[in-house]
Design a protein around this motif. Structure first.
Motif, PDB file in Angstrom:
ATOM      1  N   THR A  95       2.769  11.299  -2.259  1.00  0.00           N
ATOM      2  CA  THR A  95       2.141  10.508  -3.319  1.00  0.00           C
ATOM      3  C   THR A  95       3.147   9.497  -3.858  1.00  0.00           C
ATOM      4  OG1 THR A  95       0.567  12.216  -4.008  1.00  0.00           O
ATOM      5  CG2 THR A  95       1.154  10.570  -5.651  1.00  0.00           C
ATOM      6  N   ALA A  96       2.673   8.276  -4.069  1.00  0.00           N
ATOM      7  CA  ALA A  96       3.492   7.219  -4.666  1.00  0.00           C
ATOM      8  C   ALA A  96       2.881   6.803  -5.997  1.00  0.00           C
ATOM      9  CB  ALA A  96       3.579   6.014  -3.737  1.00  0.00           C
ATOM     10  N   ILE A  97       3.741   6.506  -6.965  1.00  0.00           N
ATOM     11  CA  ILE A  97       3.313   6.039  -8.283  1.00  0.00           C
ATOM     12  C   ILE A  97       3.602   4.541  -8.383  1.00  0.00           C
ATOM     13  CG2 ILE A  97       3.608   6.282 -10.773  1.00  0.00           C
ATOM     14  CD1 ILE A  97       2.472   8.753  -9.486  1.00  0.00           C
ATOM     15  N   LEU A  98       2.601   3.770  -8.820  1.00  0.00           N
ATOM     16  CA  LEU A  98       2.778   2.341  -9.048  1.00  0.00           C
ATOM     17  C   LEU A  98       2.558   2.036 -10.522  1.00  0.00           C
ATOM     18  CD1 LEU A  98       1.517   2.681  -5.938  1.00  0.00           C
ATOM     19  CD2 LEU A  98       2.072   0.235  -5.986  1.00  0.00           C
ATOM     20  N   THR A  99       2.919   0.841 -10.933  1.00  0.00           N
ATOM     21  CA  THR A  99       2.899   0.530 -12.364  1.00  0.00           C
ATOM     22  C   THR A  99       1.494   0.549 -12.949  1.00  0.00           C
ATOM     23  OG1 THR A  99       2.908  -1.821 -11.785  1.00  0.00           O
ATOM     24  CG2 THR A  99       5.025  -0.808 -12.339  1.00  0.00           C
ATOM     25  N   ASP A 100       0.483   0.165 -12.163  1.00  0.00           N
ATOM     26  CA  ASP A 100      -0.872   0.138 -12.705  1.00  0.00           C
ATOM     27  C   ASP A 100      -1.890   0.370 -11.590  1.00  0.00           C
ATOM     28  OD1 ASP A 100      -1.149  -2.355 -11.351  1.00  0.00           O
ATOM     29  OD2 ASP A 100      -0.411  -3.422 -13.118  1.00  0.00           O
ATOM     30  N   ASN A 101      -3.153   0.481 -11.983  1.00  0.00           N
ATOM     31  CA  ASN A 101      -4.224   0.756 -11.026  1.00  0.00           C
ATOM     32  C   ASN A 101      -4.395  -0.369 -10.012  1.00  0.00           C
ATOM     33  OD1 ASN A 101      -4.510   2.878 -12.775  1.00  0.00           O
ATOM     34  ND2 ASN A 101      -6.658   2.493 -13.280  1.00  0.00           N
TER      35      ASN A 101
ATOM     36  N   THR B 177       5.643  -3.264   5.148  1.00  0.00           N
ATOM     37  CA  THR B 177       4.715  -2.604   4.224  1.00  0.00           C
ATOM     38  C   THR B 177       5.462  -2.072   3.010  1.00  0.00           C
ATOM     39  OG1 THR B 177       3.314  -1.970   6.094  1.00  0.00           O
ATOM     40  CG2 THR B 177       2.940  -0.827   4.016  1.00  0.00           C
ATOM     41  N   GLY B 178       6.678  -1.558   3.226  1.00  0.00           N
ATOM     42  CA  GLY B 178       7.484  -1.089   2.104  1.00  0.00           C
ATOM     43  C   GLY B 178       7.785  -2.205   1.123  1.00  0.00           C
ATOM     44  N   ALA B 179       8.077  -3.392   1.650  1.00  0.00           N
ATOM     45  CA  ALA B 179       8.346  -4.545   0.781  1.00  0.00           C
ATOM     46  C   ALA B 179       7.102  -4.930  -0.015  1.00  0.00           C
ATOM     47  CB  ALA B 179       8.833  -5.719   1.624  1.00  0.00           C
ATOM     48  N   MET B 180       5.932  -4.816   0.617  1.00  0.00           N
ATOM     49  CA  MET B 180       4.689  -5.117  -0.107  1.00  0.00           C
ATOM     50  C   MET B 180       4.458  -4.107  -1.223  1.00  0.00           C
ATOM     51  SD  MET B 180       1.948  -6.575   2.688  1.00  0.00           S
ATOM     52  CE  MET B 180       2.114  -5.284   3.910  1.00  0.00           C
ATOM     53  N   PHE B 181       4.784  -2.833  -0.960  1.00  0.00           N
ATOM     54  CA  PHE B 181       4.669  -1.825  -2.019  1.00  0.00           C
ATOM     55  C   PHE B 181       5.535  -2.212  -3.217  1.00  0.00           C
ATOM     56  CE2 PHE B 181       3.543   2.008   0.900  1.00  0.00           C
ATOM     57  CZ  PHE B 181       2.277   1.484   1.073  1.00  0.00           C
ATOM     58  N   GLU B 182       6.747  -2.655  -2.932  1.00  0.00           N
ATOM     59  CA  GLU B 182       7.649  -3.069  -4.013  1.00  0.00           C
ATOM     60  C   GLU B 182       7.025  -4.204  -4.820  1.00  0.00           C
ATOM     61  OE1 GLU B 182      10.347  -1.653  -4.913  1.00  0.00           O
ATOM     62  OE2 GLU B 182      11.240  -0.588  -3.206  1.00  0.00           O
ATOM     63  N   SER B 183       6.397  -5.142  -4.132  1.00  0.00           N
ATOM     64  CA  SER B 183       5.790  -6.274  -4.837  1.00  0.00           C
ATOM     65  C   SER B 183       4.579  -5.859  -5.662  1.00  0.00           C
ATOM     66  CB  SER B 183       5.384  -7.359  -3.830  1.00  0.00           C
ATOM     67  OG  SER B 183       4.284  -6.931  -3.032  1.00  0.00           O
ATOM     68  N   HIS B 184       3.971  -4.721  -5.307  1.00  0.00           N
ATOM     69  CA  HIS B 184       2.811  -4.227  -6.057  1.00  0.00           C
ATOM     70  C   HIS B 184       3.214  -3.360  -7.252  1.00  0.00           C
ATOM     71  CE1 HIS B 184       0.444  -5.919  -2.948  1.00  0.00           C
ATOM     72  NE2 HIS B 184       0.525  -4.923  -2.085  1.00  0.00           N
ATOM     73  N   GLY B 185       4.518  -3.148  -7.448  1.00  0.00           N
ATOM     74  CA  GLY B 185       4.969  -2.353  -8.592  1.00  0.00           C
ATOM     75  C   GLY B 185       5.282  -0.909  -8.260  1.00  0.00           C
ATOM     76  N   PHE B 186       5.802  -0.659  -7.059  1.00  0.00           N
ATOM     77  CA  PHE B 186       6.194   0.697  -6.668  1.00  0.00           C
ATOM     78  C   PHE B 186       7.246   1.240  -7.634  1.00  0.00           C
ATOM     79  CE2 PHE B 186       9.147   3.535  -4.503  1.00  0.00           C
ATOM     80  CZ  PHE B 186       8.314   4.444  -3.867  1.00  0.00           C
ATOM     81  N   LEU B 187       7.019   2.464  -8.148  1.00  0.00           N
ATOM     82  CA  LEU B 187       7.967   3.095  -9.064  1.00  0.00           C
ATOM     83  C   LEU B 187       8.708   4.260  -8.411  1.00  0.00           C
ATOM     84  CD1 LEU B 187       5.821   3.190 -12.345  1.00  0.00           C
ATOM     85  CD2 LEU B 187       7.644   1.573 -11.748  1.00  0.00           C
ATOM     86  N   SER B 188       7.964   5.160  -7.781  1.00  0.00           N
ATOM     87  CA  SER B 188       8.584   6.334  -7.168  1.00  0.00           C
ATOM     88  C   SER B 188       7.583   6.987  -6.232  1.00  0.00           C
ATOM     89  CB  SER B 188       9.035   7.339  -8.238  1.00  0.00           C
ATOM     90  OG  SER B 188       7.906   7.852  -8.939  1.00  0.00           O
ATOM     91  N   ALA B 189       8.082   7.903  -5.401  1.00  0.00           N
ATOM     92  CA  ALA B 189       7.204   8.658  -4.501  1.00  0.00           C
ATOM     93  C   ALA B 189       7.848   9.994  -4.196  1.00  0.00           C
ATOM     94  CB  ALA B 189       6.938   7.881  -3.212  1.00  0.00           C
ATOM     95  N   TYR B 190       7.002  10.949  -3.829  1.00  0.00           N
ATOM     96  CA  TYR B 190       7.485  12.292  -3.504  1.00  0.00           C
ATOM     97  C   TYR B 190       6.662  12.832  -2.343  1.00  0.00           C
ATOM     98  CZ  TYR B 190       9.772  16.759  -4.473  1.00  0.00           C
ATOM     99  OH  TYR B 190      10.562  17.884  -4.386  1.00  0.00           O
ATOM    100  N   GLY B 191       7.301  13.635  -1.493  1.00  0.00           N
ATOM    101  CA  GLY B 191       6.589  14.197  -0.354  1.00  0.00           C
ATOM    102  C   GLY B 191       7.039  15.601  -0.033  1.00  0.00           C
ATOM    103  N   ARG B 192       6.159  16.331   0.655  1.00  0.00           N
ATOM    104  CA  ARG B 192       6.473  17.691   1.102  1.00  0.00           C
ATOM    105  C   ARG B 192       5.877  17.874   2.499  1.00  0.00           C
ATOM    106  NH1 ARG B 192       4.912  20.484  -3.333  1.00  0.00           N
ATOM    107  NH2 ARG B 192       7.024  20.489  -4.181  1.00  0.00           N
ATOM    108  N   VAL B 193       6.640  18.522   3.386  1.00  0.00           N
ATOM    109  CA  VAL B 193       6.219  18.729   4.772  1.00  0.00           C
ATOM    110  C   VAL B 193       6.102  20.224   5.048  1.00  0.00           C
ATOM    111  CG1 VAL B 193       6.800  18.387   7.205  1.00  0.00           C
ATOM    112  CG2 VAL B 193       7.327  16.602   5.534  1.00  0.00           C
ATOM    113  N   PHE B 194       4.987  20.609   5.674  1.00  0.00           N
ATOM    114  CA  PHE B 194       4.750  21.996   6.069  1.00  0.00           C
ATOM    115  C   PHE B 194       4.605  22.052   7.589  1.00  0.00           C
ATOM    116  CE2 PHE B 194       2.776  21.024   2.026  1.00  0.00           C
ATOM    117  CZ  PHE B 194       3.262  22.008   1.176  1.00  0.00           C
TER     118      PHE B 194
END
Length: 415
Positions: free
Chosen positions: A314-320, A280-297
């Motif tokens: 939340t992950a940011i991708l290149t486009d919608n 799934t991570g590789a598929m994210f890369e193919s979709h234009g994955f740019l960065s992601a950030y997380g916080r745990v409580f």
């Protein structure tokens, strides 16, 4: 469904943020914005002696271990914060202070519980506020974990927790947790802290005691004094139509239930965002994955009913379009691990909610996935088995998407 990319950090060594005196450990921490310039306000509270808790207010079995007035030098020494001296207390208008501490005779002296209730009075609220500003900077730099109070205590407040680990005389490991609540009411700055074995951690109890101490102060001065937050300068640049930075698009300690502690946060790789699934991570890369950030409580569950872990990512991708494909991949991954689809929740441009019951781990999970523009988000809440709270889960997802609307200028900034 837990994400291996945000493991709990190892205990952090910090400077003398705690000072020990007669079985007393005081947590010095606060969450106060920088003070705005404001005219002096006459002090509402004048004598600190009656503004701290008594032995009858705390858990049974406690004995009073300290009961004394504080000078400016004493106040600075108890906090033990670099740069916060008795002279600085005096410059900020310190008038008087009082501390009352309690201890319990537990089986192991090294793991004995201890509590401290302290109040410092200043000539005006601005002096108390300025002192807290220095405390919060030191706490943040030291890596102290923030803790949610649910609702504010007094005019301004914050909660913190820190763990310490050591060995007893036989070499066995002992883990202790200190929970602290700091709050300001008018010209009074107060700290309530409780040190206990980590498996007896009870933040709700400490929050309740802080509110009880606030009631003592309100009995003398019913109305507090609010110091306005500094207003951020207007942005010169226009808001964009796409998200560019995931850091501010996840939940903060102010969004989660009282007693929950911010355990870890940081940037995530595509694979970590995909719960460690390489495909799934590789598929994210193919979709234009740019960065992601997380916080745990996290929160220890004293009664077996509350949420114990919240993961906000939340992950940011290149486009919608890429974000839409990543959203579908995440939905497929949730179904593949056995989660049951609950439907949509109305968060963002598209959303889906899932439930997974893991009876071997005595846990149930609600996971909400949603997309807003080019951002894909996950809010996962862990509950004791069968005791899920769907309303809380939807509320948290709504708060996270609200932060994303603010990011694009579609709502006013959150307070």
């Amino acid at each position: 469904m837990a994400n291996a990319g945000l493991d709990y950090p190892q205990p952090v060594r910090i400077p003398r943020l705690f000072a020990q005196s007669a079985a007393l450990i005081v947590l010095a921490a606060a969450c106060i914005p920088a003070a705005a310039s404001a005219p002096a306000v006459p002090a509402h509270l004048r004598v600190a002696t009656a503004l701290v808790l008594h032995v009858d207010d705390v858990k049974s079995g406690a004995t009073q271990s300290l009961d004394t007035a504080l000078t400016a030098d004493d106040a600075a020494a108890i906090l033990g914060i670099a740069g916060l001296t008795g002279d600085l207390f005096a410059q900020n208008g310190f008038v008087n202070g009082y501390v009352r501490a309690f201890a319990w005779k537990d089986a192991s002296p090294l793991a004995a519980r201890a509590m401290a209730c302290t109040t410092y009075l200043f000539a005006d609220p601005v002096g108390a506020h300025d002192t807290l500003s220095l405390i919060v900077r030191t706490a943040d730099e030291a890596g102290v974990d923030r803790m949610s109070l649910g609702a504010s205590v007094g005019d301004e407040s914050a909660g913190f927790q820190i763990d310490t680990e050591f060995k007893d005389l036989l070499g066995a490991s002992i883990s202790m947790t200190t929970t602290g609540v700091v709050f300001r009411h008018a010209n009074a700055l107060s700290l309530v802290s409780y040190r206990a074995p980590s498996n007896q951690d009870d933040p709700g109890y400490v929050i309740a005691l802080a509110r009880k101490q606030l009631d003592l102060q309100k009995a003398v001065a019913p109305v507090g004094v609010t110091i306005p937050d500094l207003v951020a300068a207007p942005r010169v640049e226009s808001f964009g139509s796409s998200h560019t930075d995931a850091t501010n698009l996840v939940l903060t300690v102010k969004d989660v239930p009282g007693g929950m502690r911010a355990r870890s946060e940081g940037a995530l790789t595509a694979q970590a965002f995909a719960a460690g699934d390489a495909d799934t991570g590789a598929m994210f890369e193919s979709h234009g994955f740019l960065s992601a950030y997380g916080r745990v409580f996290t929160r220890s569950s004293q009664f077996g009913k509350e949420a114990t872990v919240i993961r906000s990512e939340t992950a940011i991708l290149t486009d919608n379009r890429g974000a839409h494909e990543a959203f579908r991949d995440l939905s497929d991954l949730a179904s593949a691990v056995g989660a049951r689809a609950l439907g949509t929740v109305g968060a963002g441009d598209e959303s889906r909610a899932f439930r997974l019951d893991d009876y071997e781990e005595d846990a149930s999970y609600i996971e909400i996935l949603f997309r807003h523009r080019n951002a894909v988000s996950i809010v996962e809440i862990q509950f004791p088995a069968r005791l899920v709270n769907e309303a809380l889960s939807v509320d948290l997802a709504t708060k996270q998407v609200t932060r994303q609307l603010v990011d694009l200028g579609m709502l006013k900034p959150l307070r």
